[in-house]
Design a protein around this motif. Structure first.
Motif, PDB file in Angstrom:
ATOM      1  N   SER A   1      54.613  45.145  37.397  1.00  0.00           N
ATOM      2  CA  SER A   1      55.522  45.092  38.536  1.00  0.00           C
ATOM      3  C   SER A   1      54.762  44.593  39.752  1.00  0.00           C
ATOM      4  O   SER A   1      53.541  44.749  39.856  1.00  0.00           O
ATOM      5  N   SER A   2      55.506  44.030  40.686  1.00  0.00           N
ATOM      6  CA  SER A   2      54.887  43.527  41.909  1.00  0.00           C
ATOM      7  C   SER A   2      54.241  44.648  42.697  1.00  0.00           C
ATOM      8  O   SER A   2      53.151  44.492  43.262  1.00  0.00           O
ATOM      9  N   GLY A   3      54.906  45.808  42.744  1.00  0.00           N
ATOM     10  CA  GLY A   3      54.362  46.933  43.489  1.00  0.00           C
ATOM     11  C   GLY A   3      53.040  47.410  42.929  1.00  0.00           C
ATOM     12  O   GLY A   3      52.120  47.753  43.688  1.00  0.00           O
ATOM     13  N   ARG A   4      52.912  47.450  41.613  1.00  0.00           N
ATOM     14  CA  ARG A   4      51.662  47.900  41.007  1.00  0.00           C
ATOM     15  C   ARG A   4      50.538  46.915  41.302  1.00  0.00           C
ATOM     16  O   ARG A   4      49.406  47.311  41.576  1.00  0.00           O
ATOM     17  N   ILE A   5      50.845  45.618  41.243  1.00  0.00           N
ATOM     18  CA  ILE A   5      49.812  44.626  41.550  1.00  0.00           C
ATOM     19  C   ILE A   5      49.398  44.734  43.010  1.00  0.00           C
ATOM     20  O   ILE A   5      48.210  44.689  43.343  1.00  0.00           O
ATOM     21  N   ALA A   6      50.369  44.891  43.908  1.00  0.00           N
ATOM     22  CA  ALA A   6      50.053  45.041  45.328  1.00  0.00           C
ATOM     23  C   ALA A   6      49.163  46.261  45.559  1.00  0.00           C
ATOM     24  O   ALA A   6      48.221  46.218  46.358  1.00  0.00           O
ATOM     25  N   GLY A   7      49.451  47.349  44.851  1.00  0.00           N
ATOM     26  CA  GLY A   7      48.611  48.532  44.959  1.00  0.00           C
ATOM     27  C   GLY A   7      47.192  48.275  44.480  1.00  0.00           C
ATOM     28  O   GLY A   7      46.219  48.777  45.068  1.00  0.00           O
ATOM     29  N   MET A   8      47.058  47.479  43.418  1.00  0.00           N
ATOM     30  CA  MET A   8      45.732  47.127  42.935  1.00  0.00           C
ATOM     31  C   MET A   8      44.976  46.288  43.966  1.00  0.00           C
ATOM     32  O   MET A   8      43.767  46.462  44.166  1.00  0.00           O
ATOM     33  N   LEU A   9      45.684  45.393  44.644  1.00  0.00           N
ATOM     34  CA  LEU A   9      45.034  44.568  45.661  1.00  0.00           C
ATOM     35  C   LEU A   9      44.474  45.425  46.781  1.00  0.00           C
ATOM     36  O   LEU A   9      43.377  45.166  47.303  1.00  0.00           O
ATOM     37  N   VAL A  10      45.216  46.447  47.179  1.00  0.00           N
ATOM     38  CA  VAL A  10      44.733  47.352  48.220  1.00  0.00           C
ATOM     39  C   VAL A  10      43.538  48.151  47.707  1.00  0.00           C
ATOM     40  O   VAL A  10      42.525  48.318  48.406  1.00  0.00           O
ATOM     41  N   GLY A  11      43.627  48.654  46.487  1.00  0.00           N
ATOM     42  CA  GLY A  11      42.527  49.412  45.912  1.00  0.00           C
ATOM     43  C   GLY A  11      41.253  48.580  45.816  1.00  0.00           C
ATOM     44  O   GLY A  11      40.151  49.088  46.070  1.00  0.00           O
ATOM     45  N   MET A  12      41.394  47.320  45.478  1.00  0.00           N
ATOM     46  CA  MET A  12      40.238  46.429  45.401  1.00  0.00           C
ATOM     47  C   MET A  12      39.550  46.299  46.752  1.00  0.00           C
ATOM     48  O   MET A  12      38.320  46.240  46.838  1.00  0.00           O
ATOM     49  N   GLN A  13      40.341  46.266  47.818  1.00  0.00           N
ATOM     50  CA  GLN A  13      39.763  46.176  49.157  1.00  0.00           C
ATOM     51  C   GLN A  13      39.114  47.490  49.563  1.00  0.00           C
ATOM     52  O   GLN A  13      37.993  47.514  50.091  1.00  0.00           O
ATOM     53  N   LEU A  14      39.805  48.595  49.326  1.00  0.00           N
ATOM     54  CA  LEU A  14      39.270  49.904  49.699  1.00  0.00           C
ATOM     55  C   LEU A  14      37.933  50.172  49.020  1.00  0.00           C
ATOM     56  O   LEU A  14      37.010  50.729  49.631  1.00  0.00           O
ATOM     57  N   GLU A  15      37.822  49.800  47.756  1.00  0.00           N
ATOM     58  CA  GLU A  15      36.617  50.081  46.982  1.00  0.00           C
ATOM     59  C   GLU A  15      35.601  48.951  47.042  1.00  0.00           C
ATOM     60  O   GLU A  15      34.561  49.016  46.381  1.00  0.00           O
ATOM     61  N   ASP A  16      35.905  47.904  47.815  1.00  0.00           N
ATOM     62  CA  ASP A  16      34.996  46.766  47.975  1.00  0.00           C
ATOM     63  C   ASP A  16      34.612  46.172  46.619  1.00  0.00           C
ATOM     64  O   ASP A  16      33.443  45.919  46.330  1.00  0.00           O
ATOM     65  N   LEU A  17      35.638  45.942  45.787  1.00  0.00           N
ATOM     66  CA  LEU A  17      35.404  45.438  44.431  1.00  0.00           C
ATOM     67  C   LEU A  17      35.322  43.922  44.351  1.00  0.00           C
ATOM     68  O   LEU A  17      34.914  43.380  43.330  1.00  0.00           O
ATOM     69  N   GLY A  18      35.723  43.231  45.418  1.00  0.00           N
ATOM     70  CA  GLY A  18      35.686  41.775  45.402  1.00  0.00           C
ATOM     71  C   GLY A  18      37.032  41.182  45.040  1.00  0.00           C
ATOM     72  O   GLY A  18      37.794  41.750  44.242  1.00  0.00           O
ATOM     73  N   ILE A  19      37.332  40.033  45.619  1.00  0.00           N
ATOM     74  CA  ILE A  19      38.653  39.434  45.433  1.00  0.00           C
ATOM     75  C   ILE A  19      38.850  38.914  44.014  1.00  0.00           C
ATOM     76  O   ILE A  19      39.979  38.695  43.568  1.00  0.00           O
ATOM     77  N   ASP A  20      37.758  38.725  43.268  1.00  0.00           N
ATOM     78  CA  ASP A  20      37.858  38.248  41.887  1.00  0.00           C
ATOM     79  C   ASP A  20      37.782  39.394  40.875  1.00  0.00           C
ATOM     80  O   ASP A  20      37.561  39.167  39.688  1.00  0.00           O
ATOM     81  N   TYR A  21      37.998  40.628  41.325  1.00  0.00           N
ATOM     82  CA  TYR A  21      37.846  41.785  40.446  1.00  0.00           C
ATOM     83  C   TYR A  21      38.759  41.727  39.231  1.00  0.00           C
ATOM     84  O   TYR A  21      38.357  42.097  38.120  1.00  0.00           O
ATOM     85  N   LEU A  22      39.986  41.255  39.396  1.00  0.00           N
ATOM     86  CA  LEU A  22      40.912  41.213  38.259  1.00  0.00           C
ATOM     87  C   LEU A  22      40.372  40.348  37.129  1.00  0.00           C
ATOM     88  O   LEU A  22      40.652  40.604  35.958  1.00  0.00           O
ATOM     89  N   ASP A  23      39.607  39.335  37.485  1.00  0.00           N
ATOM     90  CA  ASP A  23      39.005  38.481  36.461  1.00  0.00           C
ATOM     91  C   ASP A  23      37.773  39.134  35.832  1.00  0.00           C
ATOM     92  O   ASP A  23      37.430  38.835  34.695  1.00  0.00           O
ATOM     93  N   ARG A  24      37.107  40.009  36.584  1.00  0.00           N
ATOM     94  CA  ARG A  24      35.837  40.562  36.128  1.00  0.00           C
ATOM     95  C   ARG A  24      35.960  41.965  35.542  1.00  0.00           C
ATOM     96  O   ARG A  24      35.037  42.431  34.879  1.00  0.00           O
ATOM     97  N   ARG A  25      37.077  42.643  35.781  1.00  0.00           N
ATOM     98  CA  ARG A  25      37.172  44.060  35.422  1.00  0.00           C
ATOM     99  C   ARG A  25      36.877  44.321  33.960  1.00  0.00           C
ATOM    100  O   ARG A  25      36.087  45.221  33.610  1.00  0.00           O
ATOM    101  N   ASN A  26      37.458  43.574  33.059  1.00  0.00           N
ATOM    102  CA  ASN A  26      37.238  43.821  31.640  1.00  0.00           C
ATOM    103  C   ASN A  26      35.790  43.585  31.229  1.00  0.00           C
ATOM    104  O   ASN A  26      35.298  44.194  30.273  1.00  0.00           O
ATOM    105  N   ASP A  27      35.091  42.715  31.959  1.00  0.00           N
ATOM    106  CA  ASP A  27      33.668  42.492  31.656  1.00  0.00           C
ATOM    107  C   ASP A  27      32.862  43.770  31.885  1.00  0.00           C
ATOM    108  O   ASP A  27      31.896  44.039  31.161  1.00  0.00           O
ATOM    109  N   PHE A  28      33.245  44.549  32.904  1.00  0.00           N
ATOM    110  CA  PHE A  28      32.539  45.806  33.160  1.00  0.00           C
ATOM    111  C   PHE A  28      32.723  46.777  31.996  1.00  0.00           C
ATOM    112  O   PHE A  28      31.786  47.497  31.623  1.00  0.00           O
TER     113      PHE A  28
END
Length: 481
Positions: A410-437
């Motif tokens: 859902s759009s809301g869940r993705i938007a929430g992930m975008l905020v979480g990525m900023q709060l945790e300083d995960l980087g704007i490319d985190y969605l591409d890198r997450r599974n690598d971790f």
């Protein structure tokens, strides 16, 4: 970003929603009936579909308005819908010590009239234009969510602006929401799940702000004034503590204009604040709160691991194996499947900003509480001593990487992930890198981190009910003790 079980929605008043932690429910059994096998096959097919969607569509753009307001955007023009998630850093842990529940009460009121619009007009406009607007106060952050049809976006963003910059706090909605909060507190005072989780937090966080009741007490809620509400908004809502995620039918140019019109009216800086690091207490203690119910509710926990710890992903995978993976977890296998002691048993990571926990729970017949606790401690110890097997690790990694695209449902869940990525300083490319971790977690890593994280002797346990043969080591704390 995994912090808590998925939220469920509770409606306080017309047009106002609140998110609450949902009860952890078991997933699919290892001895699966045919319909479950079909569901799993469907889930895998859906995961493949969303993986393809992720590869071609989830491109995160950093948008900075002419006025300097930043948001992360995923454009999606397939449907005429826009979802916005925003967070102000600083939540209920900043409530005055004598007025816990202030942030929570603010979250229930800032969409109950703002600017020139009284509560009825504001809520009526939301309803008439099918605009979803809700707010929630957590321990560390204050969250807002906006959903609107593209054609109503200017009005939707205007209402959001009014809510966060000019809430009215008129007498009628203030007293109405206060009454609703008090009614809910009265119900929760008899709810064994709430009692257990609240008491565990008091025991573990002691005199830290995290130990205070997020929704307040009857006395504190009654004491909150309109000046308190206004002071919270003036002190906390500011651009330097703001994070924004946007998904949907909007371009960067269109978003830039709305960012400035909506958020530039906020003060540049919030009032300075700090929250001390928590010192986890009462390790190994067991509290029994007597309640005449046929089934006891158990909450348990120990100090955990923070989100920015280098070992977090290994701990995340190991927790899935221990108790976070539903029927794929050891706790469910040992406590429910083999012995039928409980319907639900689970563990989870709770990495708060200033104090992390590994926590869990079970609900079982009073006569079998002791047996269930013994098994949980044994599995805690077995994980610490032996860690996962290679087969368990590979199965967990397959599921956690394969199911990740389902979060883009859902759009809301993705938007929430975008905020979480900023709060945790995960980087704007985190969605591409997450599974690598996740893929990078080795068996050696998992076993080392399991030994580091799981300490069965440190488990603090709260039992609410009438357990047989379970002896408390100390009295239950009262509010503030």
């Amino acid at each position: 970003m995994h912090r808590h079980p998925e939220p469920q929605v509770h409606r306080y008043a017309r047009g106002h929603q609140r998110t609450l932690p949902a009860a952890q429910a078991p997933a699919a059994s290892s001895a699966r009936p045919s319909w479950v096998a079909g569901a799993v096959a469907g889930l895998l097919a859906l995961a493949t579909l969303f993986a393809a969607f992720q590869a071609r569509a989830v491109e995160v753009q950093r948008v900075v308005s002419p006025g300097g307001i930043e948001a992360w955007l995923v454009e999606d023009h397939s449907n005429p819908i826009i979802a916005v998630e925003l967070v102000f850093r600083g939540g209920a842990s900043l409530d005055p010590e004598d007025k816990p529940g202030l942030a929570h009460m603010v979250s229930g009121l800032i969409d109950e009239g703002a600017g020139p619009l009284d509560s009825q007009t504001f809520q009526g406009t939301l309803d008439d234009l099918s605009i979803g607007l809700r707010f929630n106060a957590g321990l560390d952050n204050f969250n807002g969510s906006l959903t609107t049809l593209t054609e109503n976006r200017e009005r939707a963003f205007e209402l959001l602006r009014l809510a966060i910059t000019a809430p009215r706090f008129d007498r009628e909605p203030v007293e109405r929401i206060r009454s609703q909060i008090l009614a809910r507190l009265s119900r929760e005072a008899e709810d064994p799940d709430v009692i257990a989780s609240r008491t565990l937090r008091q025991l573990m966080f002691q005199d830290h702000p995290y130990a205070r009741p997020t929704r307040g007490t009857e006395a504190s809620v009654r004491s909150i004034t309109t000046d308190d509400l206004r002071g919270f908004v003036q002190d906390r809502f500011a651009r330097d503590q703001l994070f924004i995620g946007v998904v949907g039918d909007i371009t960067t140019d269109e978003l830039e204009a709305l960012l400035d019109s909506t958020f530039l009216p906020l003060p540049l800086s919030a009032q300075p604040f700090s929250v001390p690091e928590a010192d986890i207490g009462n390790a190994g203690d067991l509290v029994v709160i007597e309640k005449n119910i046929p089934q006891s509710v158990v909450s348990l926990g120990q100090g955990g691991i923070k989100r920015d710890d280098p070992d977090y992903y290994a701990a995340y995978v190991v927790n899935y194996i221990l108790g976070g993976g539903g029927f794929a977890s050891r706790l469910v296998e040992e406590v429910r499947e083999k012995r039928g002691l409980a319907y639900s048993v689970y563990s989870y990571l709770s990495p708060l900003d200033h104090g992390a926990l590994v926590a869990g729970g079970v609900a079982t017949q009073n006569a079998r509480v002791g047996e269930s606790l013994d098994l949980i401690r044994q599995e805690w110890q077995r994980m610490a001593s032996e860690g996962p097997t290679e087969a368990e690790l590979e199965a967990a990694k397959r599921f956690l990487t394969g199911s990740f695209p389902l979060r883009f449902s859902s759009s809301g869940r993705i938007a929430g992930m975008l905020v979480g990525m900023q709060l945790e300083d995960l980087g704007i490319d985190y969605l591409d890198r997450r599974n690598d971790f996740i893929e990078a977690v080795t068996l050696e890593d998992a076993r080392r981190v399991a030994k580091r994280v799981y300490r069965p002797d440190d488990l603090t346990v709260v039992v609410v009910g009438a357990p047989v043969g379970v002896e408390a080591t100390r009295e239950a704390p009262t509010d503030g003790s």
